[in-house]
Design an enzyme around this catalytic site. Structure first.
Site: not given
Length: 229
Positions: A51, A123
């Protein structure tokens, strides 16, 4: 049953030096729980890292490619680029859900196609590539699979907002969404929604949630309105 992870390497064009990192990235918490593994062995820590890497690279991309955008505009655009539906959309393009290691319960309730699961896995995959091959490898992956064809993707991600603005500017009639049908069991439903401006239907769309089907319908309507001009 998940697909062979070697196929995923071929699909994304990246070969891991530490193959265990890829397996780790595909390991959902439901799998580690079922196998009585340690909590930290699921992909959530890699998701946390990925992320951050994604935010930096997408921020750099916007800064370099949209020189006249303000901070506020770039923040809004970045939020659209890396939100859950957007990342799930990118994950579907590489069929990421089919490679996940899931617990039986998550598997049975449609986890492989759930946006929250696949976006997190994307992610985690970015985090794994970053650890395995460094910043340049992660950047190459993100540019190829997340930032490619960005103009059309942003149109899709923001379709409801864009359509609302178009209708307010060009029409006196009200914009409305009508649920046409829903199919499947509670844990794995598909919705179809039609979008109307006044009494005229401008298109329809399907999705695994009502919101997703409305978004797809709005995207269809935007394209139709542009063709009619």
């Amino acid at each position: 049953m998940s697909r062979n992870l070697k196929q995923l390497e071929e699909c994304i064009g990246y070969q891991f030096h530490d193959f265990e990192l890829l397996r780790h990235a595909m390991m959902h918490s439901s799998y580690t729980n079922e196998k009585h593994l340690k909590k930290y062995q699921c992909n959530e820590r890699l998701e946390f890292l990925g992320d951050a890497v994604l935010e930096l690279i997408s921020s750099e991309y916007l800064f370099l490619n949209y020189e006249t955008k303000s901070e506020g505009e770039m923040t809004k655009t970045r939020a659209s680029m890396v939100c859950e539906p957007a990342l799930a959309f990118c994950a579907r393009e590489i069929e990421l859900g089919s490679y996940l290691l899931l617990g039986k319960g998550e598997e049975a309730t449609g986890g492989r196609r759930r946006d929250s699961v696949t976006s997190d896995a994307l992610e985690a995959l970015i985090g794994a590539i970053y650890l395995d091959g460094g910043f340049a490898s992660a950047k190459e992956f993100i540019h190829r699979f997340v930032l490619s064809d960005l103009e059309n993707k942003l149109l899709f991600y923001d379709s409801k907002t864009i359509l609302q603005e178009m209708v307010q500017a060009e029409h006196e009639e009200a914009l409305s969404y009508v649920l046409v049908k829903e199919e499947g069991p509670d844990h794995d439903k598909t919705f179809e929604t039609a979008v109307y401006i006044g009494d005229f239907c401008y298109g329809s769309g399907t999705g695994r949630t009502k919101k997703a089907s409305e978004q797809a319908a709005a995207y269809c309507a935007i394209r139709k309105m542009r063709e009619m001009k």
